[in-house]
Each structure stands twice: as C-alpha cells, then as structure tokens.
Enzyme design. Structure first.
Site, PDB file in Angstrom:
ATOM      1  CB  SER A   1      -2.742  11.916   8.107  1.00 59.19           C
ATOM      2  OG  SER A   1      -2.365  10.594   8.474  1.00 59.19           O
ATOM      3  CG  ASP A   2      -7.353   9.191   3.881  1.00 59.12           C
ATOM      4  OD1 ASP A   2      -7.317   8.057   4.410  1.00 59.12           O
ATOM      5  OD2 ASP A   2      -8.168   9.484   2.992  1.00 59.12           O
ATOM      6  CG  LEU A   3      -3.295   4.213   4.960  1.00 60.77           C
ATOM      7  CD1 LEU A   3      -2.757   4.017   6.369  1.00 60.77           C
ATOM      8  CD2 LEU A   3      -3.953   2.932   4.448  1.00 60.77           C
ATOM      9  CE1 TYR A   4       1.493   3.918   5.734  1.00 68.50           C
ATOM     10  CE2 TYR A   4       0.167   2.859   4.049  1.00 68.50           C
ATOM     11  CZ  TYR A   4       0.933   2.776   5.193  1.00 68.50           C
ATOM     12  OH  TYR A   4       1.147   1.563   5.790  1.00 68.50           O
ATOM     13  CB  SER A   5      -2.648  11.843   3.485  1.00 59.70           C
ATOM     14  OG  SER A   5      -2.831  12.232   4.827  1.00 59.70           O
TER      15      SER A   5
END
Length: 783
Positions: free
Chosen positions: A320-324
């Site tokens: 995932s992208d950060l906190y996505s």
C-alpha cells in the site's frame, strides 16, 4: 558444501563485528538450510509461524525512530524493541530517511557508515531475539537516488526522462541499487511510472512525463539497472513501481483526488509502462491514493488480483502507499471500520501495509473467519520467498567500511553530472547567443542561481553543502571572479524581501544576463506535513516550496516577484538568458517572447550547477528533449501530444497547440534527415532505416523519434503515437544510418472487447526531431 556455508557465515560474522553464537547459524531446521529449494524453505517456515508472526511479516512501519546513535555506533531503540515484541514486524520503511518530516538532520541522521551499523543492529536484534529469527526487509525511498544522507542525488524523474536515454538511466539504476544495498537496504521505492498529463499536480517531477512509450522504456531501464529481479546479485533491489494506477491524472490536479479514465484508456496508456517494468524484473508494486470509477485503488481486486496476478502473472509483492489502507475508511468512506478496510485491502491483493497499523486488524479478521488463513498465508509466503531469494537468512549484514568508501563514489558523482548534462533542454536560442564566449562579463541573477536545495527536488535527504553544485558554482569554475557578479534578486514565493534594484545594477555592468528562476521542492523545517509526508501549503510561512508532494498549483506562472525581476532585467537591453529550475512545466510565454535564450534544467540534482554551466559555455552541446507538452495556459489542461482524434481547434483567445511540444529540444548544431527506406521482415514486421547527418558547426547528439498513426481503426486512435526513439552522437559533418524495427506490438490496438489485436489497414510512419517536427514520412499496409 555445508562446511563451506558454515565458514562463510563465520566470516560474515567476523567482518561485521556481529557477536552471536556460530552454532545458531547451522541449518538445524529445514527453512535455515540454504541448499534446499526456496519453495521448500518457505513452506517449512510458514508451517512454524503463529498468526501474530504471519501478520507481522506484512507490516512495514516507519523506520527512522527505530535506532539510537551513541557516539560512533548505532543501537536498536526501545521503540524498535517494543515493536518487535508487540507486532513482530517483518519490514521497516525509510529507516535511513532524513528530512524535515522525519526531523532527521545532518547531525542527527545516519551517514553511510552509520546507516550500515543501524541496519546491522536491527537485523541482529530480530535474528537473535525472536523465536524464528526471520531477517528484516528494509525499504527505502529511491526515485532519483537513495533518500539518505551522503547518497548520490541524481536529477528527478522528469529530468531523467528528458535524456531520452535508457542506456544512461540503466547506469543510474545500477548506482542507486548499489548504494542502497551497501547500506543494508533491500527494497527501492521507485521508479514512478505515473503518466503526467496535468502540470498542476504536485508530483510531475517524479514521473517520466506524459507518454507511455517513453515512460515504459525509461522505467524498464531503471528496473534493469536495479537488478532486473535477479535477487542473487549482491546489489539488486526489489524495485517498487509507483503508483498503481492513473495517479497522475487526478481531478483538478490535486494529489489523491479521483482519476477518470475509461478501461480502454487504461489498457492503452496507463498500464503498458507497468507491464514493461514488471517484465523487466520489478518485484514490487505500490498502490495509489486515488480512486477510479468509485473504487479506491488500494481496494481494487480487478487491478491487483485479476489483472496483476492472474493475467500478468506478477510474482512479487503489492504494498500500500503510506496509510492508504486507512484511507479506504477515513478518506474514501467505503469501509465503515478499519477492520473492514483491512479486509478489503487484503482481499483485493495488497500484501504489505506501509505504515503498519491497519493490518494489525487482520488477526481478529482471521480469528472470526472474515479473512481466510489461506489468503493470509499467500501474502506471507510472497514476502518470505523474496527474503530467501535475496539470501537474507544467510547474509543479513553489510560492511560499514565498504559503504563509507563506495557510497557516492567518484563514478556515481560523474554519472550524476552526465545525466544532468543530458537532461538540459534548450528551448530558444535567438541569433545563436549560446554557447557563450568565456571572455564575457556575466550577471548571474535569480532565486535559483545559488540555492543548493532548490537544485535537488523532492524525496531528497539533507546533504553536505560542498556536495551540491549550484549554477553560481558552475559558472565560477568557468570564469574568473571578476567576470561574474551575482545578485539573488528575489525569492521563489516571498514578496517581501527583494533586491531587484541591485540585480538591475549588476545587469547594467554586465555584457550578458543569466537569470535562473522557476520553482522548488525543497522542504524546510517551517513547513507542516501530513501523516503521509505530503507537505501542507499554508499562509503562515512562505518557503520557496511550490512543488513536490502536496504542493498542487492552480496556475503555472512564476510566483513571488520573479516575473517583475525578469521584466526589469529585460529593460536593461542586455542579452537575457532564462534558465528554469522546475518540477513541472511552468508558464514560459513571456520568456519565449522576450528572452534571447531559454533552457529548462528540471531539478538537475547535485551536479546540476556544473552541468548547466557546461551547456551555457559550450562544453556540452544540449540534447535534452521535453518529456511533456508545455502549455500556453492552464485553460488547455489536460494537454498531451497523443490525444485521440479529432484534431484540436483553436480557442477564441489563443492557439490550442502547446507552447513547446512533446519531444522538442534544440541543439547548437543542426541535423538533416534523408534516405528513408522501408522493408518487410514478416507480414506484420518492418525495418525502417534512414540517415541523419550533422550539418552544423558543432559535434552533438540528436534524438530521432518515430511516430505512428493508424488511419482508420475500429476504435478511436491517437493522431500520433511515439513508438521508437534513439539518442546518438555525431561529429560535425558525420552521417549515420538509424534503424528501427516496427513489430506487431507497435501496430496493435485494444479493440471493443478489450483484446489486443492488429487490424488490417494503412499506417502513417512519421520520423523526425520532435512530435511537431516530422522530417520523413511513409505509409505501410497491414494485410
């Protein structure tokens, strides 16, 4: 064989100063035996793991708080020890990162030698203090160099694309991979393969431009340089492709907004660069923050599983992208709880949680039967397989002395200069003002003439000042001190502090003016940041930063007093050269009409100032080509050369054409194209040959470009689509033959059933020096 392995392990322990029992390293159990197949080792280790240990392997928390520096050594922090105890995390992200967001500086962050000690200390802790001793994966940002103190800083992605040289970018990949692995990292976040069709978007600088073919070729070359997926090589990384998918065309140009593109459009333009890079060996793909057609990309099963894994047979990991994953719940509002968001992400095909908080919900989801153990095991097995393939169970440690000597080597610094030189794009050269004679007196003016961090772009760690060369440094290396007078003139955004009058006075004392203007992605300690690291634009502080993640623009004009400065310099009547340092194609209308010469150097990296001076004074003949279209107005956006039929018509106020088109760039010399020949190799394969002669006064490089148009097709096609290109060097008067092979793939389209096919018909072949500068044409009939 076993004896040799044992000796090797003992030698590694001695070299890295690792104090642990040699007996611990004997392959007493199946997964520790390096002579067995990887699949056998994965299956054995997986069978021994608890649910908590499995979930831990999918967590990738933020790494910069996981170490403590004490004098000349590095130790695991208490926070790291607690993380391993509570969450059994199998990865860390950005351990070596330093920037204002992480609050790591030159004095508090890790230099290359300390970085290796940090990596070794963290690895040693998990190997010696966890039940199974599974080594960590350390993931690092690396879009244009390892984002770490002391690493080599190359031009940002858009500058690398402007070289139109896959060969050169392959060398960059090798350098980046080596620097990451020397310091103990394993996963490189990059290249960025988003197509940039909206220059208002803050992350244009990270991309390879607007075109799928150029992006695919440059991205492929970077992945090949990073190791091409052969993890047995000591300097290979897991190249992570960003961002899946269509992230660069967000609504209104705002980062993370929804993207709108038809399924065929995705298959024709946005997916091919990713497919090409995966075929080249990329083993990691990052999801994007945006949604498409109502589905967050981090929860898109059709993209991440049906297409990526089932159709493309991708064998790597999806992160995932950060906190996505949190964004599925908190931003997109399609999951009422965090556990529901977690279930959607894993079910869609996301293996790793960047941030490491969301996937803690997996334990309850598995225990309650909402996620099957089989689905969880599949993701864990993918992570473990790559750790085994990289040899981390046998060789988890690195040598601090080797990193100290070889990170940012002379070879890498020279390469950074070569890439910066190759990227610089000459847009105007009235009356052949350039190259400048070295006997002239120069006034160097502008906010980017002597600003070190404005040369570097986003995703760059702080660097020692002597390692960054500004334009002033470059020009002072060419001329005597009496020939150069520097005045800043103004800032990028600040309108309060200016010295335009002093700049004009210096210009009047000169023979020629070099004005260095543009933008900046340089983060500072006054800027506020979101949890994701994106900068927050506010009115409290006026830094130079007008580009970089989170700094989307509503206009493309020069900010602050820069335009006023340029007009004042023009009024002196002295020859005016305008150099843009920029992360997006800024408004160049005034400069194109009023300046005598115009160049863009993008964000040229640590050697950018030397490279710019090399070009200005003729020590390097520019051959950079635009990887994007430069609009006349934001009213034209989205503007890109390969739009589909019908042909654009002009606006009431202005032409619909770009100010400078895709593929455009001038040289100090000239090139003539001739002798086009077409010969069939197979029914749907042809060889195109032609000659190019250097007809000017200087040796130089040309970038020949081949475009194709399908005259009639069952679905609407682009009016012009790049298919092949080649950058090559010719001495003045020299001629060479250039050949391209048009394959069945080049003639294919995505039909109404979303199938890639070749239809019979007539195709126009256009060869030239830019998308609007076609020199040779012919047609070919596909039966």
């Amino acid at each position: 064989m076993l004896n040799r392995i044992c000796k090797s392990l003992l030698f590694t322990a001695m070299m890295t100063g690792v104090a642990y029992s040699f007996a611990q390293q004997l392959p007493a159990v199946t997964y520790k035996n390096p002579t067995l197949p990887v699949e056998t080792r994965v299956a054995d280790l997986l069978s021994r793991m608890t649910l908590e240990e499995k979930v831990g392997q999918l967590l990738c928390p933020l790494g910069w708080e996981m170490y403590e520096i004490k004098r000349n050594d590095v130790f695991p922090s208490d926070k790291f020890k607690q993380l391993i105890k509570d969450r059994k995390a199998g990865m860390l992200w950005a351990t070596y990162r330093a920037d204002p967001w992480t609050k790591k500086t030159l004095s508090t962050g890790l230099n290359p030698a300390l970085a290796t000690k940090a990596g070794n200390a963290l690895q040693r802790y998990v190997i010696e203090n966890t039940r199974l001793g599974i080594p960590l994966f350390l993931a690092e940002e690396a879009p244009h160099g390892h984002m770490a103190i002391g690493a080599t800083v190359f031009p940002t992605g858009i500058g690398m694309a402007a070289t139109w040289s896959p060969q050169l970018i392959r060398e960059v990949g090798k350098a980046i991979g080596k620097e990451i692995r020397l310091q103990g990292g394993h996963i490189s976040y990059g290249p960025v393969l988003d197509l940039a069709r909206d220059p208002r978007w803050s992350r244009v600088e990270e991309t390879f431009g607007e075109d799928p073919v150029l992006t695919g070729e440059i991205g492929k070359a970077m992945v090949e340089g990073l190791g091409g997926g052969d993890l047995s090589h000591p300097y290979s990384t897991l190249a992570t492709l960003k961002h899946f998918l269509a992230y660069g065309i967000s609504e209104s140009g705002q980062n993370g907004n929804p993207s709108f593109a038809g399924i065929r459009e995705l298959h024709e333009n946005f997916l091919p660069p990713f497919r090409q890079a995966i075929d080249a060996g990329a083993l990691s793909v990052m999801t994007s923050y945006n949604s498409m057609d109502g589905v967050p990309c981090t929860a898109n099963h059709s993209l991440l599983t049906e297409l990526l894994r089932n159709e493309w047979k991708f064998r790597g990991i999806v992160v995932s992208d950060l906190y996505s994953i949190e964004g599925i719940h908190q931003s997109h509002f399609v999951a009422p709880t965090m556990e529901e968001a977690t279930i959607l992400a894993l079910s869609a095909g996301v293996d790793v949680d960047l941030g490491g908080d969301a996937y803690m919900n997996l334990m309850n989801a598995v225990n309650t039967g909402r996620i099957s153990k089989t689905a969880l095991d599949a993701s864990v097995a993918r992570v473990l397989r790559l750790k085994f393939e990289m040899g981390l169970f046998e060789n988890p440690y690195v040598d601090p002395e080797k990193a100290k000597k070889e990170v940012r080597s002379e070879e890498s610094v020279t390469l950074a200069r070569r890439v910066a030189q190759a990227s610089i794009t000459l847009l105007k050269n009235e009356h052949s003002l350039l190259p400048l004679n070295k006997n002239r007196k120069v006034a160097l003016i502008g906010p980017n003439a002597d600003n070190r961090y404005n040369m570097l772009g986003d995703y760059t760690a702080p660097q020692e000042e002597e390692n960054i060369k500004t334009v002033l440094d470059g020009i002072r290396a060419k001329l005597s001190s009496s020939q150069v007078e520097y005045v800043k003139g103004c800032s990028i955004r600040d309108t309060v502090t200016t010295d335009i009058e002093q700049a004009v006075a210096a210009a009047q004392r000169s023979e020629v003016i070099i004005a260095v203007v543009g933008g900046s992605s340089a983060r500072d300690f006054k800027t506020s940041y979101k949890e994701t690291g994106a900068a927050i634009a506010d009115e409290k502080t006026i830094s130079d930063m007008e580009c970089g993640e989170g700094f989307d623009r509503a206009t493309l004009s020069l900010l602050g007093k820069q335009q006023e400065l340029l007009k004042a310099l023009k009024a002196t009547g002295k020859p005016l050269i305008v150099v843009y340092i920029e992360g997006r194609p800024l408004d160049k209308n005034w400069a194109s009409e009023n300046a005598d010469a115009v160049l863009t150097a993008y964000y040229p990296g640590q050697e950018g100032g030397i490279a710019i001076a090399d070009v200005l004074f003729g020590d390097f003949n520019p051959a950079g080509r635009l990887p994007f279209s430069v609009p006349r107005s934001v009213g034209q956006i989205p503007l890109y050369y390969n739009k589909k039929a019908p042909q654009s018509h002009d606006y009431v106020e202005m032409s619909a054409s770009p100010l400078y088109p895709f593929g455009y760039g001038l040289s100090y010399t000239s090139f003539d194209y001739s002798d086009l020949h077409l010969s069939a190799l197979m029914p749907r394969s042809f060889e195109i040959s032609f000659k190019v002669r250097n007809t000017g006064k200087y040796d130089g490089e040309e970038v020949a470009q081949l475009y194709l148009r399908d005259e009639y097709a069952s679905v609407v096609q682009p009016l012009k689509q790049l298919k092949h290109f080649a950058r090559f060097y010719l001495k003045r008067g020299e001629e060479r033959e250039v050949k391209f092979i048009l394959s069945e793939e080049d003639f294919s389209l995505v039909d109404r059933n979303l199938k890639k096919i070749v239809e019979p018909g007539t195709f126009q072949i256009m060869i030239g020096a830019a998308s609007n500068d076609i020199r040779l044409q012919t047609k070919v009939e596909i039966k």
